[in-house]
Write a protein that holds these residues in place. Structure first.
Motif, PDB file in Angstrom:
ATOM      1  N   THR A  15      42.703  29.128   2.304  1.00 30.32           N
ATOM      2  CA  THR A  15      43.570  30.224   2.740  1.00 30.32           C
ATOM      3  C   THR A  15      43.637  30.275   4.260  1.00 30.32           C
ATOM      4  O   THR A  15      42.620  30.073   4.931  1.00 30.32           O
ATOM      5  CB  THR A  15      42.982  31.573   2.234  1.00 30.32           C
ATOM      6  N   LEU A  16      44.830  30.555   4.767  1.00 28.53           N
ATOM      7  CA  LEU A  16      45.004  30.816   6.202  1.00 28.53           C
ATOM      8  C   LEU A  16      45.191  32.306   6.393  1.00 28.53           C
ATOM      9  O   LEU A  16      45.999  32.918   5.666  1.00 28.53           O
ATOM     10  CB  LEU A  16      46.244  30.074   6.718  1.00 28.53           C
ATOM     11  N   ILE A  17      44.466  32.896   7.337  1.00 30.10           N
ATOM     12  CA  ILE A  17      44.749  34.285   7.710  1.00 30.10           C
ATOM     13  C   ILE A  17      44.908  34.370   9.223  1.00 30.10           C
ATOM     14  O   ILE A  17      44.264  33.624   9.962  1.00 30.10           O
ATOM     15  CB  ILE A  17      43.661  35.294   7.237  1.00 30.10           C
ATOM     16  N   LYS A  18      45.802  35.274   9.641  1.00 30.18           N
ATOM     17  CA  LYS A  18      45.921  35.590  11.066  1.00 30.18           C
ATOM     18  C   LYS A  18      45.294  36.956  11.251  1.00 30.18           C
ATOM     19  O   LYS A  18      45.620  37.897  10.510  1.00 30.18           O
ATOM     20  CB  LYS A  18      47.394  35.628  11.491  1.00 30.18           C
ATOM     21  N   VAL A  19      44.409  37.067  12.230  1.00 29.67           N
ATOM     22  CA  VAL A  19      43.659  38.304  12.433  1.00 29.67           C
ATOM     23  C   VAL A  19      43.871  38.776  13.867  1.00 29.67           C
ATOM     24  O   VAL A  19      43.786  37.977  14.807  1.00 29.67           O
ATOM     25  CB  VAL A  19      42.146  38.055  12.197  1.00 29.67           C
ATOM     26  N   VAL A  20      44.148  40.066  14.032  1.00 26.17           N
ATOM     27  CA  VAL A  20      44.339  40.600  15.381  1.00 26.17           C
ATOM     28  C   VAL A  20      42.976  40.689  16.091  1.00 26.17           C
ATOM     29  O   VAL A  20      42.084  41.422  15.656  1.00 26.17           O
ATOM     30  CB  VAL A  20      44.997  42.010  15.345  1.00 26.17           C
ATOM     31  N   ALA A  21      42.839  39.902  17.152  1.00 27.98           N
ATOM     32  CA  ALA A  21      41.607  39.880  17.952  1.00 27.98           C
ATOM     33  C   ALA A  21      42.001  39.380  19.345  1.00 27.98           C
ATOM     34  O   ALA A  21      41.713  38.238  19.715  1.00 27.98           O
ATOM     35  CB  ALA A  21      40.575  38.960  17.305  1.00 27.98           C
ATOM     36  N   PRO A  22      42.703  40.247  20.136  1.00 25.34           N
ATOM     37  CA  PRO A  22      43.315  39.789  21.399  1.00 25.34           C
ATOM     38  C   PRO A  22      42.322  39.183  22.392  1.00 25.34           C
ATOM     39  O   PRO A  22      42.636  38.191  23.045  1.00 25.34           O
ATOM     40  CB  PRO A  22      43.936  41.066  21.978  1.00 25.34           C
ATOM     41  N   GLU A  23      41.134  39.773  22.499  1.00 26.10           N
ATOM     42  CA  GLU A  23      40.169  39.263  23.489  1.00 26.10           C
ATOM     43  C   GLU A  23      39.693  37.868  23.112  1.00 26.10           C
ATOM     44  O   GLU A  23      39.455  37.017  23.963  1.00 26.10           O
ATOM     45  CB  GLU A  23      38.965  40.226  23.605  1.00 26.10           C
ATOM     46  N   ILE A  24      39.552  37.620  21.804  1.00 30.19           N
ATOM     47  CA  ILE A  24      39.115  36.293  21.344  1.00 30.19           C
ATOM     48  C   ILE A  24      40.270  35.307  21.516  1.00 30.19           C
ATOM     49  O   ILE A  24      40.090  34.189  22.001  1.00 30.19           O
ATOM     50  CB  ILE A  24      38.643  36.349  19.869  1.00 30.19           C
ATOM     51  N   ALA A  25      41.487  35.744  21.169  1.00 32.61           N
ATOM     52  CA  ALA A  25      42.655  34.868  21.276  1.00 32.61           C
ATOM     53  C   ALA A  25      42.831  34.385  22.717  1.00 32.61           C
ATOM     54  O   ALA A  25      43.183  33.239  22.968  1.00 32.61           O
ATOM     55  CB  ALA A  25      43.902  35.604  20.793  1.00 32.61           C
ATOM     56  N   LYS A  26      42.549  35.274  23.665  1.00 28.69           N
ATOM     57  CA  LYS A  26      42.726  34.950  25.082  1.00 28.69           C
ATOM     58  C   LYS A  26      41.754  33.856  25.532  1.00 28.69           C
ATOM     59  O   LYS A  26      42.069  33.006  26.320  1.00 28.69           O
ATOM     60  CB  LYS A  26      42.454  36.229  25.905  1.00 28.69           C
ATOM     61  N   ARG A  27      40.532  33.916  24.995  1.00 31.71           N
ATOM     62  CA  ARG A  27      39.479  33.057  25.548  1.00 31.71           C
ATOM     63  C   ARG A  27      39.153  31.821  24.719  1.00 31.71           C
ATOM     64  O   ARG A  27      38.483  30.908  25.191  1.00 31.71           O
ATOM     65  CB  ARG A  27      38.196  33.893  25.721  1.00 31.71           C
ATOM     66  N   ALA A  28      39.610  31.791  23.453  1.00 32.78           N
ATOM     67  CA  ALA A  28      39.173  30.717  22.546  1.00 32.78           C
ATOM     68  C   ALA A  28      39.624  29.338  23.017  1.00 32.78           C
ATOM     69  O   ALA A  28      40.743  29.168  23.474  1.00 32.78           O
ATOM     70  CB  ALA A  28      39.725  30.993  21.152  1.00 32.78           C
ATOM     71  N   GLN A  29      38.723  28.376  22.870  1.00 37.19           N
ATOM     72  CA  GLN A  29      39.039  26.984  23.200  1.00 37.19           C
ATOM     73  C   GLN A  29      38.724  26.109  21.987  1.00 37.19           C
ATOM     74  O   GLN A  29      37.925  26.501  21.128  1.00 37.19           O
ATOM     75  CB  GLN A  29      38.204  26.543  24.399  1.00 37.19           C
ATOM     76  N   PRO A  30      39.323  24.898  21.942  1.00 38.09           N
ATOM     77  CA  PRO A  30      39.064  24.017  20.797  1.00 38.09           C
ATOM     78  C   PRO A  30      37.571  23.801  20.584  1.00 38.09           C
ATOM     79  O   PRO A  30      36.815  23.638  21.545  1.00 38.09           O
ATOM     80  CB  PRO A  30      39.748  22.710  21.210  1.00 38.09           C
ATOM     81  N   GLY A  31      37.154  23.835  19.332  1.00 35.29           N
ATOM     82  CA  GLY A  31      35.745  23.591  18.999  1.00 35.29           C
ATOM     83  C   GLY A  31      34.948  24.869  18.812  1.00 35.29           C
ATOM     84  O   GLY A  31      33.803  24.836  18.370  1.00 35.29           O
ATOM     85  N   GLN A  32      35.559  26.006  19.159  1.00 36.46           N
ATOM     86  CA  GLN A  32      34.796  27.269  19.068  1.00 36.46           C
ATOM     87  C   GLN A  32      35.028  27.978  17.727  1.00 36.46           C
ATOM     88  O   GLN A  32      35.980  27.685  17.001  1.00 36.46           O
ATOM     89  CB  GLN A  32      35.179  28.186  20.225  1.00 36.46           C
ATOM     90  N   PHE A  33      34.159  28.916  17.454  1.00 35.19           N
ATOM     91  CA  PHE A  33      34.213  29.596  16.164  1.00 35.19           C
ATOM     92  C   PHE A  33      33.960  31.090  16.325  1.00 35.19           C
ATOM     93  O   PHE A  33      33.588  31.555  17.416  1.00 35.19           O
ATOM     94  CB  PHE A  33      33.201  28.965  15.181  1.00 35.19           C
ATOM     95  N   VAL A  34      34.188  31.833  15.235  1.00 30.95           N
ATOM     96  CA  VAL A  34      33.841  33.254  15.209  1.00 30.95           C
ATOM     97  C   VAL A  34      32.823  33.472  14.090  1.00 30.95           C
ATOM     98  O   VAL A  34      32.682  32.642  13.191  1.00 30.95           O
ATOM     99  CB  VAL A  34      35.070  34.161  14.929  1.00 30.95           C
ATOM    100  N   VAL A  35      32.125  34.602  14.172  1.00 28.13           N
ATOM    101  CA  VAL A  35      31.304  35.034  13.038  1.00 28.13           C
ATOM    102  C   VAL A  35      31.942  36.307  12.523  1.00 28.13           C
ATOM    103  O   VAL A  35      32.228  37.223  13.305  1.00 28.13           O
ATOM    104  CB  VAL A  35      29.840  35.262  13.457  1.00 28.13           C
ATOM    105  N   ILE A  36      32.200  36.345  11.225  1.00 32.23           N
ATOM    106  CA  ILE A  36      32.849  37.544  10.683  1.00 32.23           C
ATOM    107  C   ILE A  36      31.928  38.254   9.688  1.00 32.23           C
ATOM    108  O   ILE A  36      31.040  37.646   9.086  1.00 32.23           O
ATOM    109  CB  ILE A  36      34.193  37.211   9.987  1.00 32.23           C
ATOM    110  N   ARG A  37      32.170  39.534   9.560  1.00 33.82           N
ATOM    111  CA  ARG A  37      31.499  40.339   8.530  1.00 33.82           C
ATOM    112  C   ARG A  37      32.604  41.188   7.921  1.00 33.82           C
ATOM    113  O   ARG A  37      33.282  41.952   8.620  1.00 33.82           O
ATOM    114  CB  ARG A  37      30.423  41.209   9.187  1.00 33.82           C
TER     115      ARG A  37
END
Ligand code: FAD
Ligand code: FES
Ligand code: MG
Length: 280
Positions: A15-37
């Motif tokens: 599944t693909l989801i788009k999630v609103v997270a402006p601060e992460i979107a601004k800074r994310a670079q290839p190879g990085q990840f998030v942790v979700i709960r």
């Protein structure tokens, strides 16, 4: 709380989801990840940032439903919220102009390789991407990977798309044809990454892998993501997740990943009984 603005099924259980997270979107670079709960009682799981849209302030997450939390995530709908999204985490990929870079992914690894292949291509490399899956219907992001690569090859276990075989089969062909390869980047299940690593060690080709050990806090404190690299203990969440494939202790990684299999099976069965719902 982080809103899901878009949801799409890419293949069986992915599944693909788009999630609103402006601060992460601004800074994310290839190879990085998030942790979700997902909610207050939920466990924390790491997922790669497969893309971002700065104008919309969203990040793309592409995940395979394999257990309780990923099935629960797949049951959320557009407009629903995720409790916590922490990131961007991990070291970004070290993108340089090297020459020919071969990006190899198995299954949902396509989501993780996509931003990396695109970044290597944008940096002026000749990018050859190899995507493998069990069967044709499980090959995802083919259009995106075609655009992100100079050459895009698929292979399936049953031969329903591309050659019949494994990603390593395609790699052997390239090596036998004496294609000059300056770097190999591989993401996928541990046995796949190990097979590639064994092959490229013999062929003496520099190989980077993105490791997927169990992560809990993702801040370097809990030790859950401990991996052995060249005999030294590293924490994949803060020291990785990328490492030199030829230095990874693959046996240890494989056995640590299956440490909680019994409990994970029970948790999934309990979840599916309680919600009495299909994943989607
Ligand atoms: P469970 O039934 O709990 O576990 C199934 C298997 O998943 C386990 O046997 C174990 O091998 C692994 N796993 C379980 N818990 C964790 C955990 N907390 N951390 C890591 N692995 C775990 N998957 C994707 O589909 N898409 C991605 O983009 C993606 N990116 C990742 C990036 C990183 C840096 C890492 C470390 C893992 C990534 N994964 C990704 C794997 C994903 O985190 C696991 O599939 C997920 O945590 C499984 O959770 P579950 O509760 O659904 O399954
Ligand atoms: Fe806890 Fe890496 S996840 S130290
Ligand atoms: Mg779980």
């Amino acid at each position: 709380m982080y809103k899901i603005t878009y949801k799409k099924t890419l293949s069986e259980n992915v599944t693909l989801i788009k999630v609103v997270a402006p601060e992460i979107a601004k800074r994310a670079q290839p190879g990085q990840f998030v942790v979700i709960r997902i909610n207050e009682k939920g466990e924390r799981i790491p997922l790669t940032i497969a893309g971002q849209n700065n104008q919309e302030g969203t990040i793309d997450i592409i995940f395979q439903s394999v257990g309780k939390t990923t099935y629960a995530l797949a049951s959320l709908k557009e407009g629903d919220f995720i409790q916590d999204v922490l990131g961007p985490l991990g070291h970004p990929t070290d993108i340089q102009k090297l020459g020919t870079v071969v990006c190899i992914a198995g299954g949902v690894g396509a989501a993780e390789i996509f931003p990396i292949a695109r970044a290597y291509k944008n940096a002026g490399n000749n990018v050859i991407t190899i995507l493998g899956a069990r069967t044709k219907d499980l090959l995802i992001l083919q259009k995106e990977l075609t655009e992100a690569s100079n050459k895009f090859l698929t292979i399936t276990d049953d031969g329903s798309s591309g050659e019949k075989g494994f990603v390593s089969t395609v790699l052997v062909n390239l090596i036998e044809k004496k294609v000059q390869i300056d770097l190999i980047y591989a993401i996928g299940p541990v046995p796949m990454m190990k097979a590639i690593s064994d092959m490229t060690k013999t062929a003496n080709i520099k190989t980077v892998v993105s490791l997927n050990p169990i992560m809990v806090d993702a801040t370097g404190m809990c030790g859950a993501c401990r991996v052995s690299i060249d005999g030294h203990t590293k924490f994949a969440c803060v020291d990785g997740p990328e490492f030199d494939a030829h230095k990874v202790n693959w046996e240890e990684l494989g056995s640590r990943l299956s440490l909680f299999k019994d409990k994970e099976k029970i948790a999934l069965e309990k979840y599916q009984n309680e919600c009495q719902c299909k994943p989607r």
